[in-house]
Design a protein around this motif. Structure first.
Motif, short mmCIF file in Angstrom:
data_model
loop_
_atom_site.label_atom_id
_atom_site.label_comp_id
_atom_site.label_asym_id
_atom_site.label_seq_id
_atom_site.Cartn_x
_atom_site.Cartn_y
_atom_site.Cartn_z
N MET A 51 12.64 105.32 -58.12
CA MET A 51 11.24 105.53 -58.43
C MET A 51 10.48 105.98 -57.19
SD MET A 51 10.27 105.16 -61.63
CE MET A 51 8.56 104.77 -61.68
N GLU A 52 10.82 105.44 -56.03
CA GLU A 52 10.10 105.82 -54.82
C GLU A 52 10.27 107.29 -54.51
OE1 GLU A 52 7.78 103.97 -53.35
OE2 GLU A 52 8.27 102.53 -54.92
N ASP A 53 11.49 107.82 -54.69
CA ASP A 53 11.72 109.24 -54.46
C ASP A 53 10.92 110.08 -55.44
OD1 ASP A 53 13.42 108.74 -52.36
OD2 ASP A 53 15.25 109.04 -53.53
N LEU A 54 10.90 109.67 -56.70
CA LEU A 54 10.15 110.39 -57.72
C LEU A 54 8.66 110.33 -57.42
CD1 LEU A 54 10.33 111.97 -60.37
CD2 LEU A 54 10.30 109.80 -61.58
N LYS A 55 8.19 109.16 -57.01
CA LYS A 55 6.77 108.99 -56.71
C LYS A 55 6.35 109.82 -55.50
CE LYS A 55 3.48 105.33 -57.10
NZ LYS A 55 3.32 103.94 -57.40
N GLY A 56 7.21 109.95 -54.52
CA GLY A 56 6.87 110.70 -53.32
C GLY A 56 7.07 112.20 -53.43
N ALA A 57 7.69 112.66 -54.50
CA ALA A 57 8.03 114.08 -54.61
C ALA A 57 6.85 115.02 -54.87
CB ALA A 57 9.09 114.27 -55.69
N PRO A 58 5.94 114.73 -55.81
CA PRO A 58 4.90 115.73 -56.13
C PRO A 58 4.07 116.25 -54.97
CG PRO A 58 4.96 114.06 -57.83
CD PRO A 58 5.86 113.60 -56.71
N PRO A 59 3.63 115.42 -54.01
CA PRO A 59 2.79 115.98 -52.95
C PRO A 59 3.48 117.08 -52.13
CG PRO A 59 2.70 113.59 -52.91
CD PRO A 59 3.76 113.98 -53.88
N GLY A 60 4.77 116.97 -51.94
CA GLY A 60 5.48 117.95 -51.13
C GLY A 60 6.28 118.95 -51.92
N CYS A 61 6.13 118.96 -53.22
CA CYS A 61 6.94 119.83 -54.07
C CYS A 61 6.36 121.25 -54.10
CB CYS A 61 7.02 119.27 -55.49
SG CYS A 61 8.22 120.14 -56.52
N ALA A 62 7.10 122.17 -53.53
CA ALA A 62 6.69 123.58 -53.56
C ALA A 62 7.00 124.16 -54.93
CB ALA A 62 7.44 124.34 -52.48
N PRO A 63 6.31 125.24 -55.32
CA PRO A 63 6.69 125.90 -56.58
C PRO A 63 8.18 126.23 -56.57
CG PRO A 63 4.64 126.79 -55.76
CD PRO A 63 5.19 125.89 -54.67
N PHE A 64 8.80 126.13 -57.75
CA PHE A 64 10.23 126.38 -57.85
C PHE A 64 10.53 127.26 -59.05
CE2 PHE A 64 9.36 122.60 -60.30
CZ PHE A 64 10.13 122.77 -61.44
N GLN A 65 11.72 127.81 -59.07
CA GLN A 65 12.16 128.69 -60.15
C GLN A 65 13.24 128.00 -60.95
OE1 GLN A 65 12.46 132.67 -58.94
NE2 GLN A 65 13.83 133.29 -60.58
N ALA A 66 13.19 128.16 -62.27
CA ALA A 66 14.20 127.59 -63.16
C ALA A 66 14.73 128.70 -64.07
CB ALA A 66 13.61 126.46 -63.99
N THR A 67 16.02 128.67 -64.29
CA THR A 67 16.67 129.66 -65.14
C THR A 67 17.48 128.92 -66.19
OG1 THR A 67 16.85 131.16 -63.27
CG2 THR A 67 18.26 131.63 -65.16
N SER A 68 17.40 129.38 -67.43
CA SER A 68 18.15 128.73 -68.51
C SER A 68 19.41 129.51 -68.85
CB SER A 68 17.28 128.63 -69.77
OG SER A 68 17.22 129.87 -70.42
N ALA A 69 20.30 128.85 -69.57
CA ALA A 69 21.51 129.52 -70.04
C ALA A 69 21.16 130.63 -71.03
CB ALA A 69 22.44 128.51 -70.70
N ALA A 70 19.98 130.51 -71.67
CA ALA A 70 19.54 131.54 -72.63
C ALA A 70 18.98 132.77 -71.92
CB ALA A 70 18.49 130.95 -73.57
N GLY A 71 18.78 132.66 -70.61
CA GLY A 71 18.36 133.82 -69.85
C GLY A 71 16.90 133.86 -69.41
N TRP A 72 16.09 132.89 -69.80
CA TRP A 72 14.71 132.93 -69.31
C TRP A 72 14.68 132.46 -67.87
CZ3 TRP A 72 13.02 128.25 -67.71
CH2 TRP A 72 13.45 127.11 -68.38
N ASP A 73 13.67 132.94 -67.15
CA ASP A 73 13.54 132.68 -65.73
C ASP A 73 12.05 132.52 -65.42
OD1 ASP A 73 14.41 132.43 -63.13
OD2 ASP A 73 14.49 134.58 -62.77
N TYR A 74 11.62 131.31 -65.04
CA TYR A 74 10.20 131.05 -64.80
C TYR A 74 10.01 130.28 -63.51
CZ TYR A 74 9.37 132.25 -69.70
OH TYR A 74 9.29 132.90 -70.89
N ARG A 75 8.79 130.40 -62.96
CA ARG A 75 8.38 129.62 -61.79
C ARG A 75 7.46 128.51 -62.25
NH1 ARG A 75 9.40 130.60 -56.97
NH2 ARG A 75 7.41 130.03 -56.04
N PHE A 76 7.60 127.35 -61.63
CA PHE A 76 6.81 126.17 -61.98
C PHE A 76 6.14 125.60 -60.73
CE2 PHE A 76 10.04 126.50 -65.20
CZ PHE A 76 9.38 126.17 -66.37
N SER A 77 5.01 124.93 -60.95
CA SER A 77 4.37 124.17 -59.88
C SER A 77 4.30 122.71 -60.32
CB SER A 77 2.96 124.70 -59.59
OG SER A 77 2.10 124.44 -60.68
N VAL A 78 4.19 121.81 -59.34
CA VAL A 78 4.10 120.38 -59.62
C VAL A 78 2.90 119.82 -58.86
CG1 VAL A 78 5.26 118.14 -59.44
CG2 VAL A 78 6.60 120.20 -59.88
#
Length: 99
Positions: free
Chosen positions: A1-28
């Protein structure tokens, strides 16, 4: 939980790709946190291509060794975590189930 709790402040936008082929960028980001449970964390995850920039708020609440997860669409206005009353009720149910 501590790692999860500490993650959002330092989480840079990231890219996710699915097996179906979509590719998007996300922010947290961090919405107002939930306080129910033994420990809790909430974060807003937004697809940077989403219409109107809306995202989903994920809340994770720990009761003993059990995690409860709630996912809410942002809707209108500011992003909000799961309502405290709902989170507390689930926490109480899990505590009672252990008794």
């Amino acid at each position: 939980m501590e790692d999860l709790k500490g993650a959002p402040p330092g989480c840079a936008p990231f890219q996710a790709t699915s097996a179906a082929g979509w590719d998007y960028r996300f922010s947290v980001k961090e919405p107002t946190p939930v306080t129910a449970g033994d420990k809790a964390v909430s974060y807003l995850i937004t697809n940077l291509s989403a219409p109107e920039g809306k995202g989903n708020v994920e809340s994770v609440i720990r009761t003993g060794g059990t995690l409860s997860s709630f996912l809410l669409a942002q809707g209108t206005g500011e992003p909000k975590s799961v309502p405290e009353a709902v989170a507390r009720k689930q926490h109480e149910r899990l505590l009672n189930a252990r008794s």
